[in-house]
Design a protein around this motif. Structure first.
Motif, PDB file in Angstrom:
ATOM      1  N   GLY A 212      -0.705 -21.808 -23.381  1.00 40.05           N
ATOM      2  CA  GLY A 212      -0.741 -20.432 -23.859  1.00 40.05           C
ATOM      3  C   GLY A 212       0.614 -19.774 -23.688  1.00 40.05           C
ATOM      4  O   GLY A 212       1.607 -20.433 -23.322  1.00 40.05           O
ATOM      5  N   ARG A 213       0.636 -18.474 -23.909  1.00 36.96           N
ATOM      6  CA  ARG A 213       1.883 -17.718 -23.807  1.00 36.96           C
ATOM      7  C   ARG A 213       2.547 -17.891 -22.434  1.00 36.96           C
ATOM      8  O   ARG A 213       3.749 -17.791 -22.292  1.00 36.96           O
ATOM      9  N   ARG A 239      -3.078 -18.896 -29.841  1.00 39.69           N
ATOM     10  CA  ARG A 239      -2.429 -18.376 -31.051  1.00 39.69           C
ATOM     11  C   ARG A 239      -0.994 -17.875 -30.846  1.00 39.69           C
ATOM     12  O   ARG A 239      -0.144 -18.108 -31.708  1.00 39.69           O
ATOM     13  N   GLN A 252      -3.831 -25.036 -32.967  1.00 38.12           N
ATOM     14  CA  GLN A 252      -4.398 -23.793 -32.402  1.00 38.12           C
ATOM     15  C   GLN A 252      -5.908 -23.870 -32.227  1.00 38.12           C
ATOM     16  O   GLN A 252      -6.652 -24.168 -33.158  1.00 38.12           O
ATOM     17  N   VAL A 253      -6.354 -23.531 -31.015  1.00 41.41           N
ATOM     18  CA  VAL A 253      -7.785 -23.452 -30.706  1.00 41.41           C
ATOM     19  C   VAL A 253      -8.223 -21.994 -30.830  1.00 41.41           C
ATOM     20  O   VAL A 253      -7.536 -21.096 -30.337  1.00 41.41           O
ATOM     21  N   GLY A 254      -9.339 -21.751 -31.478  1.00 41.67           N
ATOM     22  CA  GLY A 254      -9.831 -20.371 -31.499  1.00 41.67           C
ATOM     23  C   GLY A 254     -10.515 -20.001 -32.793  1.00 41.67           C
ATOM     24  O   GLY A 254     -10.648 -20.823 -33.705  1.00 41.67           O
ATOM     25  N   SER A 271      -4.949 -16.744 -21.095  1.00 41.59           N
ATOM     26  CA  SER A 271      -5.706 -15.677 -20.419  1.00 41.59           C
ATOM     27  C   SER A 271      -7.215 -15.827 -20.591  1.00 41.59           C
ATOM     28  O   SER A 271      -7.987 -15.447 -19.723  1.00 41.59           O
ATOM     29  N   SER A 273      -8.975 -15.088 -23.890  1.00 41.92           N
ATOM     30  CA  SER A 273      -9.517 -14.099 -24.832  1.00 41.92           C
ATOM     31  C   SER A 273     -10.729 -14.695 -25.546  1.00 41.92           C
ATOM     32  O   SER A 273     -10.846 -15.918 -25.670  1.00 41.92           O
ATOM     33  N   GLN A 275     -11.294 -14.646 -28.611  1.00 45.24           N
ATOM     34  CA  GLN A 275     -10.890 -15.349 -29.835  1.00 45.24           C
ATOM     35  C   GLN A 275     -10.464 -16.782 -29.516  1.00 45.24           C
ATOM     36  O   GLN A 275     -10.647 -17.687 -30.318  1.00 45.24           O
ATOM     37  N   ALA A 295      -7.194 -13.320 -14.139  1.00 46.67           N
ATOM     38  CA  ALA A 295      -7.243 -13.724 -15.555  1.00 46.67           C
ATOM     39  C   ALA A 295      -8.684 -14.052 -15.935  1.00 46.67           C
ATOM     40  O   ALA A 295      -9.384 -14.759 -15.196  1.00 46.67           O
ATOM     41  N   ALA A 307      -1.556 -20.459  -9.923  1.00 49.68           N
ATOM     42  CA  ALA A 307      -0.211 -21.024  -9.718  1.00 49.68           C
ATOM     43  C   ALA A 307       0.628 -20.788 -10.965  1.00 49.68           C
ATOM     44  O   ALA A 307       0.105 -20.474 -12.037  1.00 49.68           O
ATOM     45  N   ASP A 308       1.932 -20.978 -10.781  1.00 50.56           N
ATOM     46  CA  ASP A 308       2.862 -20.950 -11.910  1.00 50.56           C
ATOM     47  C   ASP A 308       2.769 -22.315 -12.607  1.00 50.56           C
ATOM     48  O   ASP A 308       2.937 -23.348 -11.937  1.00 50.56           O
TER      49      ASP A 308
HETATM   50  P1  FAD Z   1      -1.956 -13.979 -23.106  1.00 48.85           P
HETATM   51  O1  FAD Z   1      -3.237 -13.262 -23.327  1.00 48.85           O
HETATM   52  O2  FAD Z   1      -0.683 -13.215 -23.152  1.00 48.85           O
HETATM   53  O3  FAD Z   1      -2.088 -14.702 -21.684  1.00 48.85           O
HETATM   54  C1  FAD Z   1      -1.054 -15.400 -21.066  1.00 48.85           C
HETATM   55  C2  FAD Z   1      -1.560 -15.808 -19.701  1.00 48.85           C
HETATM   56  O4  FAD Z   1      -0.602 -16.603 -19.057  1.00 48.85           O
HETATM   57  C3  FAD Z   1      -1.848 -14.602 -18.792  1.00 48.85           C
HETATM   58  O5  FAD Z   1      -3.163 -14.705 -18.273  1.00 48.85           O
HETATM   59  C4  FAD Z   1      -0.794 -14.729 -17.678  1.00 48.85           C
HETATM   60  O6  FAD Z   1      -1.302 -14.333 -16.410  1.00 48.85           O
HETATM   61  C5  FAD Z   1      -0.517 -16.205 -17.694  1.00 48.85           C
HETATM   62  N1  FAD Z   1       0.827 -16.575 -17.255  1.00 48.85           N
HETATM   63  C6  FAD Z   1       2.004 -16.000 -17.606  1.00 48.85           C
HETATM   64  N2  FAD Z   1       3.036 -16.685 -17.056  1.00 48.85           N
HETATM   65  C7  FAD Z   1       2.476 -17.698 -16.348  1.00 48.85           C
HETATM   66  C8  FAD Z   1       3.005 -18.761 -15.568  1.00 48.85           C
HETATM   67  N3  FAD Z   1       4.345 -18.940 -15.412  1.00 48.85           N
HETATM   68  N4  FAD Z   1       2.152 -19.623 -14.954  1.00 48.85           N
HETATM   69  C9  FAD Z   1       0.798 -19.452 -15.076  1.00 48.85           C
HETATM   70  N5  FAD Z   1       0.244 -18.476 -15.834  1.00 48.85           N
HETATM   71  C10 FAD Z   1       1.068 -17.634 -16.461  1.00 48.85           C
HETATM   72  N6  FAD Z   1      -6.031 -16.387 -30.045  1.00 48.85           N
HETATM   73  C11 FAD Z   1      -6.224 -17.710 -29.941  1.00 48.85           C
HETATM   74  O7  FAD Z   1      -5.812 -18.339 -28.949  1.00 48.85           O
HETATM   75  N7  FAD Z   1      -6.842 -18.396 -30.940  1.00 48.85           N
HETATM   76  C12 FAD Z   1      -7.307 -17.799 -32.050  1.00 48.85           C
HETATM   77  O8  FAD Z   1      -7.851 -18.477 -32.932  1.00 48.85           O
HETATM   78  C13 FAD Z   1      -7.153 -16.385 -32.177  1.00 48.85           C
HETATM   79  N8  FAD Z   1      -7.608 -15.739 -33.250  1.00 48.85           N
HETATM   80  C14 FAD Z   1      -7.490 -14.390 -33.298  1.00 48.85           C
HETATM   81  C15 FAD Z   1      -8.045 -13.717 -34.388  1.00 48.85           C
HETATM   82  C16 FAD Z   1      -7.935 -12.342 -34.457  1.00 48.85           C
HETATM   83  C17 FAD Z   1      -8.546 -11.643 -35.632  1.00 48.85           C
HETATM   84  C18 FAD Z   1      -7.259 -11.636 -33.461  1.00 48.85           C
HETATM   85  C19 FAD Z   1      -7.146 -10.144 -33.521  1.00 48.85           C
HETATM   86  C20 FAD Z   1      -6.704 -12.291 -32.386  1.00 48.85           C
HETATM   87  C21 FAD Z   1      -6.801 -13.681 -32.295  1.00 48.85           C
HETATM   88  N9  FAD Z   1      -6.259 -14.379 -31.246  1.00 48.85           N
HETATM   89  C22 FAD Z   1      -6.470 -15.712 -31.138  1.00 48.85           C
HETATM   90  C23 FAD Z   1      -5.394 -13.727 -30.243  1.00 48.85           C
HETATM   91  C24 FAD Z   1      -6.148 -13.380 -28.980  1.00 48.85           C
HETATM   92  O9  FAD Z   1      -6.705 -12.080 -29.095  1.00 48.85           O
HETATM   93  C25 FAD Z   1      -5.215 -13.393 -27.757  1.00 48.85           C
HETATM   94  O10 FAD Z   1      -4.150 -12.497 -27.984  1.00 48.85           O
HETATM   95  C26 FAD Z   1      -4.656 -14.766 -27.453  1.00 48.85           C
HETATM   96  O11 FAD Z   1      -5.708 -15.716 -27.345  1.00 48.85           O
HETATM   97  C27 FAD Z   1      -3.899 -14.726 -26.136  1.00 48.85           C
HETATM   98  O12 FAD Z   1      -3.256 -15.945 -25.961  1.00 48.85           O
HETATM   99  P2  FAD Z   1      -2.762 -16.373 -24.526  1.00 48.85           P
HETATM  100  O13 FAD Z   1      -3.927 -16.477 -23.591  1.00 48.85           O
HETATM  101  O14 FAD Z   1      -1.913 -17.587 -24.705  1.00 48.85           O
HETATM  102  O15 FAD Z   1      -1.774 -15.181 -24.124  1.00 48.85           O
END
Ligand code: FAD
Length: 324
Positions: A212-213, A239, A252-254, A271, A273, A275, A295, A307-308
């Protein structure tokens, strides 16, 4: 008399979606003691198999077969449900894109309460349901009370109500196709577009290492690649990783990506989400690594590591290689 409880079942290629059993598990918390009825709508003999499959888990299955129901069109399904459901009932839906399309308008037409994306149930006090939703991408939990006396439409977040053991209901299938009523719609089905498969097909993999991000940068992806290689797994992602062009869309999963059914899912810096989690089916063993102990993914993970990722994952990879 307690209100009847219905679960609207999604199905594809003659099989019920995994959310079917999750709705059954949710119904036991939302309306304890009720005998939920599964509602299956579709066309042709394909839905007979779906109904039989569900009768092994639900006490009763209502089958609605009509050519107008061949493709899941929320406008038509809304009309169908308005035609056939009793007033004041409770309807459970999966919180998928289809459920989101169907639920709000249906609740208005049914003059019923609407609660979307329920992640947990805290209890039932008479006609009042106490439930938990999540806001701001899971950063905040909302505790709500919903008066279900006049009926309710409730959409349930995928993965939050693990399917209980099924196969013991010996339920009956009731063919109610004669009752579908008028099902015209302004929206019409055009075509199904299959998503691109890409260099690997993540939908077929048993073990996914998903980034993820929180992975921070494209340059850090080899950390996940190495772990995946050591485990015989494939890398998938959330995403934002695709939006940043770190990995291609086919990974991409979701809900707007792929639906996957691995046995093991490692979520690195994701995180959780709805989605994202909406694309994760089949009740996999989830290992989440995240530096934020709050989270949301930790609520559904079987193993959570605070953890990181950039520190933890290389160590894990070394240990797996050493164990081999
Ligand atoms: P974030 O929510 O930003 O989470 C990042 C996580 O990483 C946080 O929990 C943080 O604590 C952790 N982190 C940061 N740095 C570190 C580190 N060094 N070590 C350990 N942990 C760390 N998303 C999808 O994934 N798939 C989809 O198909 C999808 N479809 C969508 C459709 C629509 C219509 C919309 C509106 C959104 C969609 N999304 C989808 C986006 C979704 O809402 C979230 O924004 C997305 O899933 C968040 O991705 P993430 O968990 O990678 O990022």
């Amino acid at each position: 008399m307690a209100a009847q409880v219905f679960a609207f079942i999604l199905h594809k290629d003659g099989k019920a979606d995994d959310t079917a059993l999750e709705l059954l598990a949710a119904s036991q918390k939302i309306a304890p003691g009720a005998a939920p009825i599964a509602v299956v709508a579709g066309a042709g003999p394909a839905i007979d198999g779906v109904c039989q499959e569900l009768a092994a888990a639900y006490p009763e299955v209502w089958k609605f077969a009509s050519d107008a129901l061949a493709y899941p069109n929320a406008e038509i399904i809304r009309k169908l449900l308005l035609n056939v459901l009793p007033k004041g009932c409770t309807l459970l839906l999966p919180h998928t894109t289809f459920g989101m399309d169907l639920g709000p308008g249906l609740a208005i037409k049914m003059d019923a309460a609407y609660v979307s994306d329920v992640a947990a149930v805290e209890g039932r006090d008479g006609e009042t349901l106490k439930a938990v939703r999540q806001e701001f991408n899971g950063q905040v939990s909302t505790h709500l009370a919903c008066d279900m006396a006049g009926g309710a439409v409730i959409s349930v977040r995928s993965g939050c109500f693990p399917a209980s053991d099924s196969g013991s209901a010996s339920g009956k299938v009731v063919d109610k196709s004669a009752e579908v009523g008028e099902l015209s719609a302004r929206r019409r089905f055009v075509e199904v577009l299959q998503a691109e498969v890409g260099d690997v097909d993540i939908t077929k993999e048993d073990v996914l290492v998903s980034v993820g991000r929180g992975i921070g940068d494209k340059e850090n992806l080899p950390v996940a690649d190495e772990l995946a290689k050591a485990m015989g797994a494939v890398v998938s992602c959330s995403r934002p990783v695709v939006d940043a062009k770190w990995l291609e869309k086919s990974r991409q999963v979701g809900t707007s990506g792929k639906t996957v059914k691995p046995k093991v899912y490692l979520a690195l810096g994701i995180s959780g989400s709805f989605q994202h989690m909406g694309g994760l089916k089949g009740n996999p063993f989830i290992v989440a690594v995240n530096k934020n102990p709050k989270a949301p993914i930790f609520q559904v993970a079987n193993v959570g590591v605070v953890a990181d990722v950039l520190e933890f994952v290389p160590e894990l990879t070394d240990k797996i290689k050493a164990a081999k």
